[in-house]
Design an enzyme around this catalytic site. Structure first.
Site, PDB file in Angstrom:
ATOM      1  N   GLY A  96     -13.013  -4.253  -0.542  1.00  0.00           N
ATOM      2  CA  GLY A  96     -14.386  -3.821  -0.280  1.00  0.00           C
ATOM      3  C   GLY A  96     -14.829  -2.728  -1.232  1.00  0.00           C
ATOM      4  NE  ARG A 156      -4.065  -1.925   1.939  1.00  0.00           N
ATOM      5  CZ  ARG A 156      -4.824  -2.483   2.860  1.00  0.00           C
ATOM      6  NH1 ARG A 156      -4.553  -2.324   4.135  1.00  0.00           N
ATOM      7  NH2 ARG A 156      -5.875  -3.198   2.524  1.00  0.00           N
ATOM      8  CE  LYS A 171     -20.740 -17.102   4.687  1.00  0.00           C
ATOM      9  NZ  LYS A 171     -20.764 -16.217   5.844  1.00  0.00           N
ATOM     10  N   GLY A 210     -11.721  -8.925  -3.063  1.00  0.00           N
ATOM     11  CA  GLY A 210     -11.678 -10.166  -2.302  1.00  0.00           C
ATOM     12  C   GLY A 210     -10.486 -11.039  -2.621  1.00  0.00           C
TER      13      GLY A 210
HETATM   14  P1  AMP Z   1     -14.597 -14.537  -1.006  1.00  0.00           P
HETATM   15  O1  AMP Z   1     -13.906 -13.781   0.073  1.00  0.00           O
HETATM   16  O2  AMP Z   1     -16.088 -14.470  -0.954  1.00  0.00           O
HETATM   17  O3  AMP Z   1     -14.051 -14.225  -2.376  1.00  0.00           O
HETATM   18  O4  AMP Z   1     -14.336 -16.083  -0.708  1.00  0.00           O
HETATM   19  C1  AMP Z   1     -13.064 -16.610  -0.737  1.00  0.00           C
HETATM   20  C2  AMP Z   1     -13.047 -17.918  -0.012  1.00  0.00           C
HETATM   21  O5  AMP Z   1     -13.894 -18.844  -0.659  1.00  0.00           O
HETATM   22  C3  AMP Z   1     -11.685 -18.540   0.028  1.00  0.00           C
HETATM   23  O6  AMP Z   1     -11.242 -18.580   1.350  1.00  0.00           O
HETATM   24  C4  AMP Z   1     -11.910 -19.936  -0.514  1.00  0.00           C
HETATM   25  O7  AMP Z   1     -11.235 -20.947   0.199  1.00  0.00           O
HETATM   26  C5  AMP Z   1     -13.393 -20.105  -0.366  1.00  0.00           C
HETATM   27  N1  AMP Z   1     -13.914 -21.129  -1.257  1.00  0.00           N
HETATM   28  C6  AMP Z   1     -13.846 -21.192  -2.578  1.00  0.00           C
HETATM   29  N2  AMP Z   1     -14.384 -22.347  -3.039  1.00  0.00           N
HETATM   30  C7  AMP Z   1     -14.809 -23.036  -1.967  1.00  0.00           C
HETATM   31  C8  AMP Z   1     -15.439 -24.303  -1.785  1.00  0.00           C
HETATM   32  N3  AMP Z   1     -15.728 -25.078  -2.817  1.00  0.00           N
HETATM   33  N4  AMP Z   1     -15.718 -24.677  -0.530  1.00  0.00           N
HETATM   34  C9  AMP Z   1     -15.419 -23.900   0.514  1.00  0.00           C
HETATM   35  N5  AMP Z   1     -14.825 -22.686   0.408  1.00  0.00           N
HETATM   36  C10 AMP Z   1     -14.524 -22.265  -0.826  1.00  0.00           C
END
Ligand code: AMP
Length: 417
Positions: free
Chosen positions: A398, A36, A219, A375
C-alpha cells in the site's frame, strides 16, 4: 538535519525504532513468514554495533484492544535469534519507563503491540453502531487528545528515533509520524526505509529514459491514481492483466466474460487520449489467452483482444503481446512494474507474468533500473524466484502504491520535515 543512520553516533544512546513486525502467525502462534523481521535486522544491528540500545516498537494485526492473540510476545524469541542478542519484553507499551531507563548499551527491549491502544492509529474504538455524528466527532476529538500523551510517553523512553517501517509509512500514526517531532535533530530513516525512498526517487525523480511503467492487476479503479501520476513521467505505458479489458471494451471491443469495470470506461478513454497528447507510447495487449471458465484446467485459446468470444474470458497475456512488451522493456533504462499481467495464481495462466519477470531480469542485467512494487507483482516476482534479479523489490504494498501515486507519505514526511 539527521536523516540516515550511517552518519549517526549511537554510542550511549537509546534508539526507539518503529519497525514493521506485522508477521503472519499460524494457530500455534508460530511465524509462517519472517521476511519483515529479517528486513529490519540490519538497522537494529547497526544501532547495537554503534554502542546504542534498542527500544523496538511495532503493530501486529488489527486488534480492537488488548488481545493476547496479537501479542508481540509470540515473536520475542525469533527476533532475539535473528538479532543475535537477548530481547526483553515490555508487556504494556505505555508502562515501559523503568525497563527503558535501565537499558544498557547493547541491550534490547521490545514493546507490546502499539495497536492495543486506540491512540496509535488515532481512531476511536467501541463506538455504538447508532452513534450520532456529534458523538463520533466527540470520540475522535477525545482520542486525538489522549494521543498526545501516548506519543509523549513513547518518545520519553529514547534519545533518538528511527523509522524503518515502510509498510506503514502511508499512515499518519503515533509511532510512524507524530513521534518524529520529539526528536528534531535525532530522527532518521532505517536502512529499509532508506532503500525504499531511494527506489521511489530513482523512478519518480531521477528516471533515466526511456522510462517504462508496466501496470497490471485486476482493477483500473485501484490503479487509476498511479497511472495518472506516471503518465506525466513515462515514455512507455504497458497496461496488462484484468484491468486491460476495460480499455478494450471502452474502445468498442468484445471482451466476452473478461473482468472489467464499466464505470471506469470514461477514465480509460481519457488515459488513451492523454497518452496521445503527451506522446506516451501506450501498449495494450493485442491478443489474449482466453479460457472458457475461471479455472486452471479450463479450455484455452489465443484470441484477438477485440474479439473475445461470448462465454470466454481473458486470463493471460498472449505470446504476441509479450513479444511487443519485451521489445519495450529491453529498450528501457528505467522500469517500474506494478501488478501481474494474468491470473498468475493459476499455473496455466502465469506464463505472461513469468515472462515479464524474466524480461525485467534481462533488462536489469543489461543495466536498466527496475523497481517492482505495490501489490501482487511483488508476490509474483518472489514466488517465481526473480526477486534478486531486479534492482529493487518493495516491501510495502500500500505504501509503494501511494508513493507511485505521487503522494507524500506521512512516515517519510515526518522525518524529512
Ligand atoms: P492487484 O492486486 O490489483 O495487483 O491485482 C492482482 C490480481 O489481479 C491477481 O490476483 C490476479 O489474479 C488478478 N488478475 C490479473 N489478470 C487477470 C485477469 N485477466 N482476469 C482476472 N484477474 C486477473
Amino acid at each position: 538535519m539527521q536523516q540516515f543512520i550511517d552518519s549517526y553516533d549511537f554510542k550511549g544512546k537509546k534508539a526507539i525504532v518503529r519497525v514493521d513486525f506485522n508477521v503472519p502467525l499460524n494457530d500455534k502462534f508460530e511465524i509462517t513468514d519472517d521476511t519483515r523481521i529479517r528486513a529490519a535486522i540490519p538497522t537494529l544491528k547497526k544501532v547495537l554495533a554503534g554502542g546504542g540500545s534498542l527500544i523496538i516498537m511495532s503493530h501486529l494485526g488489527r486488534p480492537k484492544g488488548v488481545d493476547a492473540k496479537f501479542s508481540l510476545k509470540h515473536i520475542v524469541d525469533h527476533v532475539a535469534e535473528k538479532l543475535g542478542a537477548p530481547v526483553q519484553f515490555a508487556d504494556d507499551c505505555q508502562k515501559a519507563d523503568a525497563q527503558a531507563a535501565a537499558l544498557k548499551p547493547g541491550e534490547v527491549l521490545l514493546l507490546e503491540n502499539l495497536r492495543f491502544y486506540a491512540e496509535e492509529e488515532g481512531k476511536p474504538r467501541g463506538l455504538a453502531e447508532d452513534a450520532t455524528d456529534e458523538e463520533k466527532k466527540a470520540a475522535k476529538a477525545a482520542v486525538k487528545e489522549s494521543q498526545k500523551a501516548f506519543v509523549a510517553k513513547l518518545a520519553s523512553y529514547a534519545d533518538c528515533y528511527i523509522n524503518d517501517a515502510f509498510g506503514t509509512a502511508h499512515r499518519a500514526h503515533a509511532s510512524t509520524a507524530l513521534i518524529a517531532k520529539y526528536f528534531p535533530n535525532d530522527k532518521m530513516f532505517g536502512y529499509l526505509m532508506e532503500g525504499e525512498i531511494k527506489a521511489i526517487d530513482n523512478v519518480l525523480k531521477n528516471a533515466k529514459r526511456p522510462f517504462t511503467a508496466i501496470i497490471g492487476g485486476s482493477k483500473v479503479s485501484s490503479k487509476l491514481a498511479v497511472i495518472k501520476n506516471l503518465l506525466g513521467k513515462v515514455d512507455n505505458l504497458i497496461i496488462g492483466g484484468g484491468m486491460g479489458y476495460t480499455f478494450i471494451k471502452a474502445q468498442g471491443g468484445n471482451i466476452g466474460n473478461s473482468l472489467h469495470e464499466d464505470d471506469l470506461m470514461p477514465d480509460a478513454l481519457q488515459i488513451i487520449k492523454d497518452c496521445k497528447e503527451k506522446g506516451v507510447n501506450l501498449s495494450l495487449s493485442v491478443a489474449t489467452v482466453a479460457a472458457d471458465n475461471f479455472d486452471n484446467d479450463a479450455n484455452t485459446k489465443v484470441v484477438d483482444i477485440f474479439n473475445i468470444p461470448e462465454g470466454w474470458e481473458g486470463m493471460d497475456a498472449s505470446p504476441e503481446s509479450l513479444e511487443n512488451w519485451k521489445k519495450i522493456i529491453l529498450s528501457s533504462k528505467t522500469i517500474v512494474w506494478n501488478g501481474p499481467v494474468g491470473v498468475f495464481e493459476m499455473p496455466n495462466f502465469a506464463k505472461g507474468t513469468l515472462q515479464i519477470a524474466e524480461d525485467l531480469a534481462e533488462a536489469t542485467a543489461n543495466g536498466a533500473y527496475t523497481l517492482v512494487g505495490g501489490g501482487d507483482s511483488v508476490a509474483a516476482v518472489t514466488k517465481m524466484g526473480y526477486a534478486d534479479k531486479v534492482s529493487y523489490v518493495s516491501t510495502g504494498g500500500g505504501a509503494m502504491l501511494e508513493a507511485l501515486e505521487g503522494k507524500d507519505l506521512p512516515g517519510i514526511a515526518a522525518v524529512r520535515e
